[in-house]
Design a protein around this motif. Structure first.
Motif, PDB file in Angstrom:
ATOM      1  N   ARG A 168       0.841  -1.203   0.000  1.00  0.00           N
ATOM      2  CA  ARG A 168       0.000   0.000   0.000  1.00  0.00           C
ATOM      3  C   ARG A 168       0.872   1.247   0.000  1.00  0.00           C
ATOM      4  O   ARG A 168       1.797   1.363   0.793  1.00  0.00           O
ATOM      5  CB  ARG A 168      -0.898   0.002   1.236  1.00  0.00           C
ATOM      6  N   LEU A 169       0.568   2.177  -0.890  1.00  0.00           N
ATOM      7  CA  LEU A 169       1.313   3.425  -0.950  1.00  0.00           C
ATOM      8  C   LEU A 169       0.961   4.290   0.260  1.00  0.00           C
ATOM      9  O   LEU A 169      -0.205   4.631   0.478  1.00  0.00           O
ATOM     10  CB  LEU A 169       0.975   4.184  -2.236  1.00  0.00           C
ATOM     11  N   VAL A 170       1.973   4.639   1.061  1.00  0.00           N
ATOM     12  CA  VAL A 170       1.735   5.466   2.244  1.00  0.00           C
ATOM     13  C   VAL A 170       2.361   6.842   2.118  1.00  0.00           C
ATOM     14  O   VAL A 170       2.013   7.752   2.878  1.00  0.00           O
ATOM     15  CB  VAL A 170       2.231   4.774   3.533  1.00  0.00           C
ATOM     16  N   LEU A 171       3.289   7.003   1.172  1.00  0.00           N
ATOM     17  CA  LEU A 171       3.937   8.306   1.012  1.00  0.00           C
ATOM     18  C   LEU A 171       4.468   8.433  -0.404  1.00  0.00           C
ATOM     19  O   LEU A 171       5.095   7.518  -0.931  1.00  0.00           O
ATOM     20  CB  LEU A 171       5.105   8.452   2.002  1.00  0.00           C
ATOM     21  N   ASP A 172       4.209   9.583  -1.021  1.00  0.00           N
ATOM     22  CA  ASP A 172       4.756   9.901  -2.336  1.00  0.00           C
ATOM     23  C   ASP A 172       4.893  11.418  -2.401  1.00  0.00           C
ATOM     24  O   ASP A 172       3.911  12.130  -2.560  1.00  0.00           O
ATOM     25  CB  ASP A 172       3.842   9.394  -3.456  1.00  0.00           C
ATOM     26  N   GLN A 173       6.114  11.903  -2.219  1.00  0.00           N
ATOM     27  CA  GLN A 173       6.308  13.340  -2.151  1.00  0.00           C
ATOM     28  C   GLN A 173       7.519  13.767  -2.949  1.00  0.00           C
ATOM     29  O   GLN A 173       8.440  12.987  -3.187  1.00  0.00           O
ATOM     30  CB  GLN A 173       6.450  13.810  -0.706  1.00  0.00           C
ATOM     31  N   GLU A 174       7.515  15.029  -3.349  1.00  0.00           N
ATOM     32  CA  GLU A 174       8.600  15.571  -4.155  1.00  0.00           C
ATOM     33  C   GLU A 174       8.956  16.961  -3.653  1.00  0.00           C
ATOM     34  O   GLU A 174       8.073  17.747  -3.284  1.00  0.00           O
ATOM     35  CB  GLU A 174       8.191  15.630  -5.628  1.00  0.00           C
ATOM     36  N   LEU A 175      10.235  17.269  -3.629  1.00  0.00           N
ATOM     37  CA  LEU A 175      10.726  18.580  -3.237  1.00  0.00           C
ATOM     38  C   LEU A 175      11.750  19.031  -4.265  1.00  0.00           C
ATOM     39  O   LEU A 175      12.685  18.298  -4.587  1.00  0.00           O
ATOM     40  CB  LEU A 175      11.369  18.529  -1.850  1.00  0.00           C
ATOM     41  N   VAL A 176      11.556  20.244  -4.790  1.00  0.00           N
ATOM     42  CA  VAL A 176      12.496  20.835  -5.737  1.00  0.00           C
ATOM     43  C   VAL A 176      12.914  22.191  -5.199  1.00  0.00           C
ATOM     44  O   VAL A 176      12.066  23.019  -4.870  1.00  0.00           O
ATOM     45  CB  VAL A 176      11.871  20.988  -7.139  1.00  0.00           C
ATOM     46  N   CYS A 177      14.212  22.410  -5.088  1.00  0.00           N
ATOM     47  CA  CYS A 177      14.668  23.683  -4.555  1.00  0.00           C
ATOM     48  C   CYS A 177      16.008  24.058  -5.172  1.00  0.00           C
ATOM     49  O   CYS A 177      16.648  23.267  -5.865  1.00  0.00           O
ATOM     50  CB  CYS A 177      14.759  23.653  -3.030  1.00  0.00           C
ATOM     51  N   GLY A 178      16.420  25.296  -4.923  1.00  0.00           N
ATOM     52  CA  GLY A 178      17.674  25.783  -5.462  1.00  0.00           C
ATOM     53  C   GLY A 178      17.510  26.481  -6.794  1.00  0.00           C
ATOM     54  O   GLY A 178      16.390  26.818  -7.217  1.00  0.00           O
ATOM     55  N   ALA A 179      18.619  26.697  -7.483  1.00  0.00           N
ATOM     56  CA  ALA A 179      18.625  27.440  -8.738  1.00  0.00           C
ATOM     57  C   ALA A 179      17.708  26.800  -9.774  1.00  0.00           C
ATOM     58  O   ALA A 179      17.797  25.606 -10.024  1.00  0.00           O
ATOM     59  CB  ALA A 179      20.056  27.515  -9.279  1.00  0.00           C
ATOM     60  N   GLY A 184       8.917  30.288  -5.001  1.00  0.00           N
ATOM     61  CA  GLY A 184       8.269  30.037  -3.721  1.00  0.00           C
ATOM     62  C   GLY A 184       8.952  28.998  -2.860  1.00  0.00           C
ATOM     63  O   GLY A 184       8.613  28.855  -1.682  1.00  0.00           O
ATOM     64  N   TRP A 185       9.931  28.275  -3.405  1.00  0.00           N
ATOM     65  CA  TRP A 185      10.568  27.205  -2.612  1.00  0.00           C
ATOM     66  C   TRP A 185      11.278  27.760  -1.378  1.00  0.00           C
ATOM     67  O   TRP A 185      11.406  27.070  -0.365  1.00  0.00           O
ATOM     68  CB  TRP A 185      11.552  26.427  -3.471  1.00  0.00           C
ATOM     69  N   ASP A 186      11.729  29.024  -1.451  1.00  0.00           N
ATOM     70  CA  ASP A 186      12.469  29.605  -0.339  1.00  0.00           C
ATOM     71  C   ASP A 186      11.632  30.608   0.455  1.00  0.00           C
ATOM     72  O   ASP A 186      12.147  31.293   1.337  1.00  0.00           O
ATOM     73  CB  ASP A 186      13.731  30.303  -0.869  1.00  0.00           C
ATOM     74  N   GLY A 187      10.343  30.689   0.136  1.00  0.00           N
ATOM     75  CA  GLY A 187       9.484  31.646   0.801  1.00  0.00           C
ATOM     76  C   GLY A 187       8.927  31.125   2.114  1.00  0.00           C
ATOM     77  O   GLY A 187       9.304  30.056   2.601  1.00  0.00           O
ATOM     78  N   ALA A 188       7.992  31.885   2.666  1.00  0.00           N
ATOM     79  CA  ALA A 188       7.420  31.534   3.972  1.00  0.00           C
ATOM     80  C   ALA A 188       6.700  30.197   3.947  1.00  0.00           C
ATOM     81  O   ALA A 188       6.653  29.487   4.959  1.00  0.00           O
ATOM     82  CB  ALA A 188       6.462  32.636   4.419  1.00  0.00           C
ATOM     83  N   ALA A 189       6.151  29.814   2.805  1.00  0.00           N
ATOM     84  CA  ALA A 189       5.454  28.533   2.698  1.00  0.00           C
ATOM     85  C   ALA A 189       6.391  27.399   2.308  1.00  0.00           C
ATOM     86  O   ALA A 189       5.969  26.250   2.219  1.00  0.00           O
ATOM     87  CB  ALA A 189       4.320  28.631   1.676  1.00  0.00           C
ATOM     88  N   GLY A 190       7.670  27.733   2.086  1.00  0.00           N
ATOM     89  CA  GLY A 190       8.661  26.719   1.751  1.00  0.00           C
ATOM     90  C   GLY A 190       9.699  26.586   2.850  1.00  0.00           C
ATOM     91  O   GLY A 190       9.360  26.317   4.003  1.00  0.00           O
ATOM     92  N   LEU A 191      10.957  26.825   2.497  1.00  0.00           N
ATOM     93  CA  LEU A 191      12.034  26.661   3.477  1.00  0.00           C
ATOM     94  C   LEU A 191      12.272  27.908   4.328  1.00  0.00           C
ATOM     95  O   LEU A 191      13.036  27.857   5.293  1.00  0.00           O
ATOM     96  CB  LEU A 191      13.332  26.279   2.764  1.00  0.00           C
TER      97      LEU A 191
END
Length: 255
Positions: A168-179, A184-191
């Protein structure tokens, strides 16, 4: 080693852990090539321990590394690394890939605890981690990403983690950050300006009957139960040292 090509270096490593029938764990497969060297170290009790030793710099642009670990029923395995992995730019302007595949059978146990992954300026790395855990398997998985070396802007870092427990799939997530990452990756809703981000995944059969309670851990981490016998801690910090302290403290809450 598959060799160096125009597209970079291709290298693979594989570990198989098996119950030796005498209260310990054997390693019938322990194979790595090129920059992925594997070394067995002194274990503890029934647990075998393996260190991943970087024999070359990288991954560089165009490289493709892959690591697989299979833990069979009754076996116990800890995998760490001798040093941080640093994603670097290379002569090949294409992005690099690092694929991790982990499998834990019913009754097996894996602790996957590598050192940090550092995204250096100018690098472009995609990391994928796929995990399969049996319904009565046990797992501790730690991932830590550091965006840039001291005083340096990071490269582009994309990571995807998918986990199945008992099919059973319990987690599937992705994070993209940097150049070059989406805005928005570095904003208040991100890092929110932090340069180190990590997560701790714990799978235990007893969570099926007694799931962990969602809560905030200190000022920079949160624990969330997943839709299965698993829990996920996500944390941010200003640097790698502080991140490790946060995740170590979080792991202690499971004991």
């Amino acid at each position: 080693m598959d060799g160096v090509t125009v597209g970079g270096v291709r290298a693979a490593a594989r570990i198989v852990a098996r119950d030796d029938g005498r209260g310990g764990t054997s390693l019938p497969v322990l194979a790595g090539d090129g920059p992925l060297a594997l070394r067995r170290t002194r274990g503890s009790g029934a647990e075998a321990r393996v260190m991943l030793v970087g024999a070359m710099s990288g991954p560089l642009g165009g490289d493709h590394f892959s690591v697989a670990a299979d833990v069979e029923s009754g076996a116990r395995l800890l995998v760490g690394s001798a040093a941080a992995t640093i994603a670097l730019p290379g002569q090949d302007k294409g992005g690099a890939r690092y694929d991790v595949r982990l499998s834990v059978a019913d009754g097996g146990e894996l602790r996957w605890l590598p050192e940090q992954l550092i995204s250096a300026k100018g690098s472009d790395l995609c990391v994928t981690t796929q995990v399969e855990v049996g319904a009565t398997g046990r797992l501790v998985l730690r991932e830590e990403q550091v965006l840039g070396r001291v005083g340096e802007e990071p490269g582009r870092l994309a990571g995807r983690l998918s986990v199945r427990v008992g099919g059973r799939l319990v987690l599937d997530q992705e994070l993209v950050c940097g150049a070059g990452a989406p805005g928005g990756w570095d904003g208040a809703a991100g890092l929110a300006g932090h340069r180190a981000v990590g997560q701790l995944l714990v799978v235990r059969p007893e969570f099926a009957e007694q799931p962990m309670t969602a809560r905030v851990l200190g000022e920079s981490a949160a624990l969330m139960p997943l839709a299965g016998p698993a829990a996920l801690v996500t944390a941010v910090a200003t640097d790698a040292l502080r991140l490790r302290r946060v995740l170590d403290a979080a792991l202690a809450t499971f004991d």
